[in-house]
Each structure stands twice: as structure tokens, then as C-alpha cells.
Design an enzyme around this catalytic site. Structure first.
Site, PDB file in Angstrom:
ATOM      1  N   GLY A  43     -43.405  10.113 -49.890  1.00 52.79           N
ATOM      2  CA  GLY A  43     -42.693  10.506 -48.672  1.00 52.79           C
ATOM      3  C   GLY A  43     -43.445  10.229 -47.382  1.00 52.79           C
ATOM      4  O   GLY A  43     -42.840   9.945 -46.355  1.00 52.79           O
ATOM      5  N   GLU A  97     -48.397  14.313 -44.445  1.00 54.43           N
ATOM      6  CA  GLU A  97     -47.275  14.625 -45.328  1.00 54.43           C
ATOM      7  C   GLU A  97     -45.958  14.392 -44.584  1.00 54.43           C
ATOM      8  O   GLU A  97     -45.915  14.428 -43.347  1.00 54.43           O
ATOM      9  CB  GLU A  97     -47.438  16.098 -45.776  1.00 54.43           C
ATOM     10  CG  GLU A  97     -46.348  16.670 -46.640  1.00 54.43           C
ATOM     11  CD  GLU A  97     -46.100  15.952 -47.957  1.00 54.43           C
ATOM     12  OE1 GLU A  97     -45.924  14.729 -47.927  1.00 54.43           O
ATOM     13  OE2 GLU A  97     -46.035  16.630 -48.986  1.00 54.43           O
ATOM     14  N   ASP A  98     -44.891  14.153 -45.337  1.00 55.71           N
ATOM     15  CA  ASP A  98     -43.600  13.922 -44.677  1.00 55.71           C
ATOM     16  C   ASP A  98     -43.015  15.215 -44.116  1.00 55.71           C
ATOM     17  O   ASP A  98     -42.553  15.260 -42.982  1.00 55.71           O
ATOM     18  CB  ASP A  98     -42.605  13.238 -45.625  1.00 55.71           C
ATOM     19  CG  ASP A  98     -42.435  13.940 -46.963  1.00 55.71           C
ATOM     20  OD1 ASP A  98     -43.109  14.967 -47.223  1.00 55.71           O
ATOM     21  OD2 ASP A  98     -41.616  13.466 -47.775  1.00 55.71           O
ATOM     22  N   ASP A 101     -42.132  22.024 -46.490  1.00 53.56           N
ATOM     23  CA  ASP A 101     -40.895  22.697 -46.893  1.00 53.56           C
ATOM     24  C   ASP A 101     -41.285  24.085 -47.409  1.00 53.56           C
ATOM     25  O   ASP A 101     -41.585  24.970 -46.616  1.00 53.56           O
ATOM     26  CB  ASP A 101     -40.192  21.816 -47.925  1.00 53.56           C
ATOM     27  CG  ASP A 101     -38.809  22.308 -48.292  1.00 53.56           C
ATOM     28  OD1 ASP A 101     -38.103  22.815 -47.416  1.00 53.56           O
ATOM     29  OD2 ASP A 101     -38.426  22.194 -49.472  1.00 53.56           O
ATOM     30  N   LYS A 129     -39.951  22.527 -41.977  1.00 54.70           N
ATOM     31  CA  LYS A 129     -38.717  23.275 -42.230  1.00 54.70           C
ATOM     32  C   LYS A 129     -39.113  24.733 -42.475  1.00 54.70           C
ATOM     33  O   LYS A 129     -39.206  25.189 -43.605  1.00 54.70           O
ATOM     34  CB  LYS A 129     -38.036  22.690 -43.476  1.00 54.70           C
ATOM     35  CG  LYS A 129     -36.525  22.809 -43.509  1.00 54.70           C
ATOM     36  CD  LYS A 129     -36.003  22.463 -44.896  1.00 54.70           C
ATOM     37  CE  LYS A 129     -35.682  21.011 -45.100  1.00 54.70           C
ATOM     38  NZ  LYS A 129     -35.199  20.726 -46.472  1.00 54.70           N
ATOM     39  N   ASP A 157     -36.685  10.930 -48.937  1.00 59.34           N
ATOM     40  CA  ASP A 157     -35.666  10.361 -49.821  1.00 59.34           C
ATOM     41  C   ASP A 157     -34.727  11.413 -50.393  1.00 59.34           C
ATOM     42  O   ASP A 157     -35.023  12.612 -50.392  1.00 59.34           O
ATOM     43  CB  ASP A 157     -36.335   9.677 -51.006  1.00 59.34           C
ATOM     44  CG  ASP A 157     -36.895  10.685 -52.014  1.00 59.34           C
ATOM     45  OD1 ASP A 157     -37.667  11.576 -51.590  1.00 59.34           O
ATOM     46  OD2 ASP A 157     -36.547  10.612 -53.206  1.00 59.34           O
ATOM     47  N   ARG A 163     -35.286   6.160 -47.918  1.00 58.78           N
ATOM     48  CA  ARG A 163     -36.617   6.234 -47.287  1.00 58.78           C
ATOM     49  C   ARG A 163     -36.741   5.246 -46.138  1.00 58.78           C
ATOM     50  O   ARG A 163     -37.522   5.445 -45.216  1.00 58.78           O
ATOM     51  CB  ARG A 163     -37.719   5.906 -48.308  1.00 58.78           C
ATOM     52  CG  ARG A 163     -37.886   6.932 -49.412  1.00 58.78           C
ATOM     53  CD  ARG A 163     -39.193   6.656 -50.151  1.00 58.78           C
ATOM     54  NE  ARG A 163     -39.266   7.305 -51.457  1.00 58.78           N
ATOM     55  CZ  ARG A 163     -39.625   8.560 -51.666  1.00 58.78           C
ATOM     56  NH1 ARG A 163     -39.916   9.336 -50.645  1.00 58.78           N
ATOM     57  NH2 ARG A 163     -39.684   9.054 -52.895  1.00 58.78           N
TER      58      ARG A 163
HETATM   59  P1  IMP Z   1     -42.856  21.595 -50.515  1.00 57.44           P
HETATM   60  O1  IMP Z   1     -41.626  22.382 -50.901  1.00 57.44           O
HETATM   61  O2  IMP Z   1     -43.356  22.002 -49.157  1.00 57.44           O
HETATM   62  O3  IMP Z   1     -43.883  21.661 -51.572  1.00 57.44           O
HETATM   63  O4  IMP Z   1     -42.386  20.082 -50.380  1.00 57.44           O
HETATM   64  C1  IMP Z   1     -42.333  19.249 -51.506  1.00 57.44           C
HETATM   65  C2  IMP Z   1     -41.812  17.891 -51.182  1.00 57.44           C
HETATM   66  O5  IMP Z   1     -40.403  17.954 -51.251  1.00 57.44           O
HETATM   67  C3  IMP Z   1     -42.099  17.306 -49.809  1.00 57.44           C
HETATM   68  O6  IMP Z   1     -43.336  16.683 -49.754  1.00 57.44           O
HETATM   69  C4  IMP Z   1     -40.994  16.295 -49.681  1.00 57.44           C
HETATM   70  O7  IMP Z   1     -41.372  15.079 -50.277  1.00 57.44           O
HETATM   71  C5  IMP Z   1     -39.865  16.948 -50.460  1.00 57.44           C
HETATM   72  N1  IMP Z   1     -38.859  17.528 -49.558  1.00 57.44           N
HETATM   73  C6  IMP Z   1     -38.779  18.785 -49.088  1.00 57.44           C
HETATM   74  N2  IMP Z   1     -37.713  18.949 -48.280  1.00 57.44           N
HETATM   75  C7  IMP Z   1     -37.110  17.737 -48.242  1.00 57.44           C
HETATM   76  C8  IMP Z   1     -35.929  17.232 -47.556  1.00 57.44           C
HETATM   77  O8  IMP Z   1     -35.222  17.916 -46.810  1.00 57.44           O
HETATM   78  N3  IMP Z   1     -35.643  15.925 -47.783  1.00 57.44           N
HETATM   79  C9  IMP Z   1     -36.386  15.108 -48.580  1.00 57.44           C
HETATM   80  N4  IMP Z   1     -37.477  15.540 -49.221  1.00 57.44           N
HETATM   81  C10 IMP Z   1     -37.831  16.829 -49.047  1.00 57.44           C
HETATM   82 MG    MG Z   2     -43.653  14.687 -50.667  1.00 58.26          MG
END
Ligand code: IMP
Ligand code: MG
Length: 178
Positions: A43, A97-98, A101, A129, A157, A163
């Protein structure tokens, strides 16, 4: 591909402008520190590429790949799939990081790299987010906040697609609710 987008949140131009600002902040802090940039695949690939060409100082570029999954009892379990090839002991680290979340991925990575005696660890993410946060972690440099919707583009993605969209957008629900 563009027909699957509900709305554009940030245009290519807006993202570029914001990346210039983030790069200035990173440059002010890291220009004489030779940091290790840790890009979280896949990402953050686009974001990292766009950022490093704005960072006009010595740095080491490396990457990790992680996967997260829920196993029924524990949500947000994260697994390392591809490790760094750089020794980060006593080096300043910037994780790119992208999106932040739930935060589980970044919490896992930060703890992992802390255990290797990095000099410092900061997080730079294109998107945040905050409504979804579960883990105790925050980004140090954030491009934009986004609402609690499914975001694609600029490296993010859905099912491996979108992407390459040159903007940050919200995916239509009809795409994933079938
Ligand atoms: P985490 O929930 O913060 O561990 O995020 C895990 C991964 O989920 C991130 O690095 C993104 O690659 C992916 N992700 C989380 N939210 C989104 C979204 O809205 N769109 C696409 N990928 C997401
Ligand atoms: Mg990711």
C-alpha cells in the site's frame, strides 16, 4: 475503473501539494541523520516513491511486507511476511505507510523495530482514519484525515485493484457489497 469511485476526496494536485509540505517537515528534521525509510508493502509503495524523490538528503530505503487477519478471537493479528535487509541498530527509522486504520499494523511494526534498538522511530502515513483506531499508536506525519469509508487510490487497493488511481477516492459500496 473510474466508474467504481463514489467520490474523489483528494485530487492528484492536492496530494502533491501536501506531500511537498510533509517532505519539508521531514527534511527539517532528518537532513543530517541518514534515516532508514521503511516502506510497508504494498500500500505504501506509491506514497513512498512520491515522498523519497522529495527528500534531498542521504537515506536508506528498505521495505517490509505484513499481513493482518482476524482469527475469530483476536482481531488485528499481524504477521511479518518479508523482513528488512537493513540493520537499523542506532539508526533513526521512518515508517512509511498508506493509512493508519485500526493501527494494529503500525503498533506491531513499531514494537518489532523498537526491539532492534533503532535510535528513533517515527510514522509517516498518507492517510489517517481515526474513527477506526483500536491500537495505541498515532502517526507523527499525516497527509490527510479520511472518513470511515473504503478508500482506494495512491497505492491503496480493494482486492488488489485501484492502487494506480492518481487520486484518493471512496470506493462505491456496490463494488464490495455484492
Ligand atoms: P490497520 O488496520 O491500521 O492495521 O491497517 C491495515 C492495512 O489495511 C493498511 O495498511 C492498509 O493497507 C489497509 N487498509 C485499511 N483501511 C483501508 C482502506 O480504507 N482502503 C484500503 N486499504 C485499507
Ligand atoms: Mg498496508
Amino acid at each position: 475503473m473510474n466508474n467504481d469511485i463514489e467520490k474523489v476526496l483528494y485530487t492528484h494536485e492536492q496530494v502533491n501539494h501536501r506531500l511537498d509540505e510533509l517532505a519539508s517537515e521531514l527534511t527539517a528534521k532528518y537532513h543530517d541523520q541518514q534515516p532508514v525509510i521503511v516502506s510497508v508493502m504494498t500500500g505504501a509503495l506509491v506514497f513512498t516513491g512520491e515522498m523519497i524523490e522529495r527528500l534531498n538528503f542521504k537515506l536508506t530505503l528498505d521495505y517490509v511486507d505484513v499481513s493482518s487477519y482476524a482469527d475469530g478471537t483476536q482481531s488485528g493479528k499481524v504477521q511479518l511476511i518479508q523482513d528488512l535487509s537493513t540493520d537499523i541498530k542506532d539508526r533513526p527509522v521512518i515508517i512509511m505507510e498508506d493509512i493508519v486504520d485500526t493501527g494494529h499494523t503500525l503498533k506491531f511494526l513499531k514494537d518489532l523495530l523498537k526491539g532492534r534498538s533503532a535510535k528513533s522511530i517515527e510514522i509517516c502515513a498518507l492517510l489517517d482514519k481515526p474513527d477506526r483506531r483500536e491500537a495505541d499508536v498515532e502517526g507523527d506525519y499525516i497527509g490527510f484525515e479520511v472518513p470511515n469509508e473504503f478508500i482506494v487510490g495512491y497505492g491503496l487497493d480493494y482486492s488488489g485493484l485501484y492502487r494506480n488511481l492518481p487520486f484518493v477516492g471512496v470506493l462505491k459500496r456496490s463494488v464490495y457489497e455484492n
